[in-house]
Each structure stands twice: as structure tokens, then as C-alpha cells.
Motif scaffolding. Sequence first.
Motif, PDB file in Angstrom:
ATOM      1  N   ILE A 183       0.832  -1.194   0.000  1.00 11.44           N
ATOM      2  CA  ILE A 183       0.000   0.000   0.000  1.00 11.44           C
ATOM      3  C   ILE A 183       0.874   1.255   0.000  1.00 11.44           C
ATOM      4  O   ILE A 183       0.622   2.205  -0.750  1.00 11.44           O
ATOM      5  N   ALA A 184       1.907   1.262   0.821  1.00 16.86           N
ATOM      6  CA  ALA A 184       2.805   2.422   0.869  1.00 16.86           C
ATOM      7  C   ALA A 184       3.538   2.610  -0.461  1.00 16.86           C
ATOM      8  O   ALA A 184       3.695   3.739  -0.938  1.00 16.86           O
ATOM      9  N   ALA A 185       3.964   1.521  -1.065  1.00 17.66           N
ATOM     10  CA  ALA A 185       4.643   1.613  -2.362  1.00 17.66           C
ATOM     11  C   ALA A 185       3.697   2.140  -3.429  1.00 17.66           C
ATOM     12  O   ALA A 185       4.085   2.974  -4.259  1.00 17.66           O
ATOM     13  N   GLY A 186       2.465   1.670  -3.420  1.00 17.59           N
ATOM     14  CA  GLY A 186       1.481   2.163  -4.381  1.00 17.59           C
ATOM     15  C   GLY A 186       1.203   3.642  -4.204  1.00 17.59           C
ATOM     16  O   GLY A 186       1.103   4.398  -5.185  1.00 17.59           O
ATOM     17  N   ALA A 187       1.101   4.088  -2.973  1.00 22.98           N
ATOM     18  CA  ALA A 187       0.870   5.513  -2.709  1.00 22.98           C
ATOM     19  C   ALA A 187       2.077   6.330  -3.161  1.00 22.98           C
ATOM     20  O   ALA A 187       1.917   7.416  -3.734  1.00 22.98           O
ATOM     21  N   LEU A 188       3.273   5.826  -2.925  1.00 23.61           N
ATOM     22  CA  LEU A 188       4.473   6.533  -3.340  1.00 23.61           C
ATOM     23  C   LEU A 188       4.557   6.640  -4.862  1.00 23.61           C
ATOM     24  O   LEU A 188       4.882   7.704  -5.404  1.00 23.61           O
ATOM     25  N   VAL A 189       4.239   5.564  -5.548  1.00 30.09           N
ATOM     26  CA  VAL A 189       4.239   5.587  -7.010  1.00 30.09           C
ATOM     27  C   VAL A 189       3.197   6.575  -7.522  1.00 30.09           C
ATOM     28  O   VAL A 189       3.453   7.339  -8.464  1.00 30.09           O
ATOM     29  N   ALA A 190       2.032   6.593  -6.906  1.00 30.38           N
ATOM     30  CA  ALA A 190       0.968   7.504  -7.342  1.00 30.38           C
ATOM     31  C   ALA A 190       1.387   8.960  -7.196  1.00 30.38           C
ATOM     32  O   ALA A 190       1.035   9.804  -8.023  1.00 30.38           O
ATOM     33  N   VAL A 191       2.151   9.266  -6.166  1.00 31.03           N
ATOM     34  CA  VAL A 191       2.579  10.644  -5.930  1.00 31.03           C
ATOM     35  C   VAL A 191       3.745  11.032  -6.833  1.00 31.03           C
ATOM     36  O   VAL A 191       3.812  12.155  -7.328  1.00 31.03           O
ATOM     37  N   ARG A 192       4.657  10.104  -7.065  1.00 30.71           N
ATOM     38  CA  ARG A 192       5.904  10.439  -7.754  1.00 30.71           C
ATOM     39  C   ARG A 192       5.865  10.289  -9.271  1.00 30.71           C
ATOM     40  O   ARG A 192       6.739  10.802  -9.946  1.00 30.71           O
ATOM     41  N   THR A 193       4.879   9.603  -9.821  1.00 26.83           N
ATOM     42  CA  THR A 193       4.881   9.343 -11.254  1.00 26.83           C
ATOM     43  C   THR A 193       4.382  10.553 -12.045  1.00 26.83           C
ATOM     44  O   THR A 193       3.622  11.374 -11.538  1.00 26.83           O
TER      45      THR A 193
ATOM     46  N   VAL B  61      -3.214   6.192 -11.613  1.00 26.38           N
ATOM     47  CA  VAL B  61      -4.512   5.540 -11.418  1.00 26.38           C
ATOM     48  C   VAL B  61      -4.327   4.065 -11.100  1.00 26.38           C
ATOM     49  O   VAL B  61      -5.001   3.520 -10.221  1.00 26.38           O
ATOM     50  N   THR B  62      -3.396   3.411 -11.778  1.00 28.30           N
ATOM     51  CA  THR B  62      -3.113   2.000 -11.507  1.00 28.30           C
ATOM     52  C   THR B  62      -2.576   1.819 -10.085  1.00 28.30           C
ATOM     53  O   THR B  62      -2.998   0.902  -9.368  1.00 28.30           O
ATOM     54  N   ALA B  63      -1.682   2.698  -9.676  1.00 27.13           N
ATOM     55  CA  ALA B  63      -1.121   2.607  -8.328  1.00 27.13           C
ATOM     56  C   ALA B  63      -2.199   2.827  -7.272  1.00 27.13           C
ATOM     57  O   ALA B  63      -2.229   2.138  -6.252  1.00 27.13           O
ATOM     58  N   LEU B  64      -3.094   3.772  -7.507  1.00 26.79           N
ATOM     59  CA  LEU B  64      -4.186   3.998  -6.558  1.00 26.79           C
ATOM     60  C   LEU B  64      -5.155   2.820  -6.527  1.00 26.79           C
ATOM     61  O   LEU B  64      -5.741   2.514  -5.482  1.00 26.79           O
ATOM     62  N   GLY B  65      -5.315   2.133  -7.650  1.00 24.16           N
ATOM     63  CA  GLY B  65      -6.113   0.909  -7.664  1.00 24.16           C
ATOM     64  C   GLY B  65      -5.489  -0.171  -6.805  1.00 24.16           C
ATOM     65  O   GLY B  65      -6.187  -0.879  -6.060  1.00 24.16           O
ATOM     66  N   ILE B  66      -4.179  -0.285  -6.871  1.00 22.86           N
ATOM     67  CA  ILE B  66      -3.467  -1.260  -6.026  1.00 22.86           C
ATOM     68  C   ILE B  66      -3.647  -0.912  -4.555  1.00 22.86           C
ATOM     69  O   ILE B  66      -3.871  -1.787  -3.711  1.00 22.86           O
ATOM     70  N   VAL B  67      -3.576   0.379  -4.239  1.00 20.49           N
ATOM     71  CA  VAL B  67      -3.790   0.815  -2.865  1.00 20.49           C
ATOM     72  C   VAL B  67      -5.197   0.438  -2.401  1.00 20.49           C
ATOM     73  O   VAL B  67      -5.390  -0.084  -1.302  1.00 20.49           O
ATOM     74  N   GLY B  68      -6.183   0.674  -3.245  1.00 22.38           N
ATOM     75  CA  GLY B  68      -7.572   0.348  -2.895  1.00 22.38           C
ATOM     76  C   GLY B  68      -7.788  -1.133  -2.650  1.00 22.38           C
ATOM     77  O   GLY B  68      -8.443  -1.524  -1.675  1.00 22.38           O
ATOM     78  N   TYR B  69      -7.232  -1.963  -3.517  1.00 19.05           N
ATOM     79  CA  TYR B  69      -7.373  -3.402  -3.312  1.00 19.05           C
ATOM     80  C   TYR B  69      -6.616  -3.866  -2.069  1.00 19.05           C
ATOM     81  O   TYR B  69      -7.061  -4.771  -1.367  1.00 19.05           O
ATOM     82  N   GLY B  70      -5.492  -3.238  -1.781  1.00 17.64           N
ATOM     83  CA  GLY B  70      -4.761  -3.563  -0.565  1.00 17.64           C
ATOM     84  C   GLY B  70      -5.571  -3.253   0.684  1.00 17.64           C
ATOM     85  O   GLY B  70      -5.620  -4.041   1.628  1.00 17.64           O
ATOM     86  N   ILE B  71      -6.230  -2.104   0.676  1.00 16.50           N
ATOM     87  CA  ILE B  71      -7.092  -1.729   1.802  1.00 16.50           C
ATOM     88  C   ILE B  71      -8.246  -2.728   1.933  1.00 16.50           C
ATOM     89  O   ILE B  71      -8.622  -3.113   3.048  1.00 16.50           O
ATOM     90  N   ALA B  72      -8.788  -3.179   0.817  1.00 13.06           N
ATOM     91  CA  ALA B  72      -9.875  -4.156   0.865  1.00 13.06           C
ATOM     92  C   ALA B  72      -9.408  -5.464   1.511  1.00 13.06           C
ATOM     93  O   ALA B  72     -10.139  -6.066   2.304  1.00 13.06           O
ATOM     94  N   VAL B  73      -8.200  -5.886   1.204  1.00 11.29           N
ATOM     95  CA  VAL B  73      -7.679  -7.115   1.811  1.00 11.29           C
ATOM     96  C   VAL B  73      -7.450  -6.911   3.310  1.00 11.29           C
ATOM     97  O   VAL B  73      -7.697  -7.819   4.110  1.00 11.29           O
ATOM     98  N   VAL B  74      -7.020  -5.718   3.705  1.00 14.71           N
ATOM     99  CA  VAL B  74      -6.870  -5.426   5.137  1.00 14.71           C
ATOM    100  C   VAL B  74      -8.224  -5.550   5.832  1.00 14.71           C
ATOM    101  O   VAL B  74      -8.330  -6.127   6.920  1.00 14.71           O
TER     102      VAL B  74
END
Length: 64
Positions: A18-28, A35-48
Motif C-alpha cells: 500500500i505504501a509503495a502504491g501511494a508513493l508511485v501515485a505521488v511520484r509518477t 490511477v493504476t497505483a491507486l487501484g493497487i492501494v484500494g485493493y490492498g485496503i480491501a484485503v486489510v
Amino acid sequence: MSKNRKRWIVLAALVVVIAAGALVAVRTDSRLSAVTALGIVGYGIAVVYLLFGAPDLAMAQILV
């Protein structure tokens, strides 16, 4: 290894993803990558949510 310990290991891995996805979303520079990185973050939160026994919240997170 106990079930509780496995859960915490999975949770730690999810936090890293989740942290890596958020970092990619901010830095890209690419919107598609962000958008893809934020999707990964969302699915990660769902698994949590699933790990902590809230399948209704996980379903809502996936559908949003």
C-alpha cells in the motif's frame, strides 16, 4: 507458526504494498500509472478489511 502471527506477517506485507502504491501515485508523471497505483492501494485496503473480519467494508471498497 500461529494463525495470529501469519495474519500480522500478511498485514505487514500489505502495508508495504500500500505504501509503495501511494508513493508511485505521488511520484509518477503518468496519469495511467497513478490511477493504476491507486487501484493497487484500494485493493490492498480491501484485503486489510478482510483480514480484520469486515467483508462488507471490503466489498464496498472493491466496488468503489
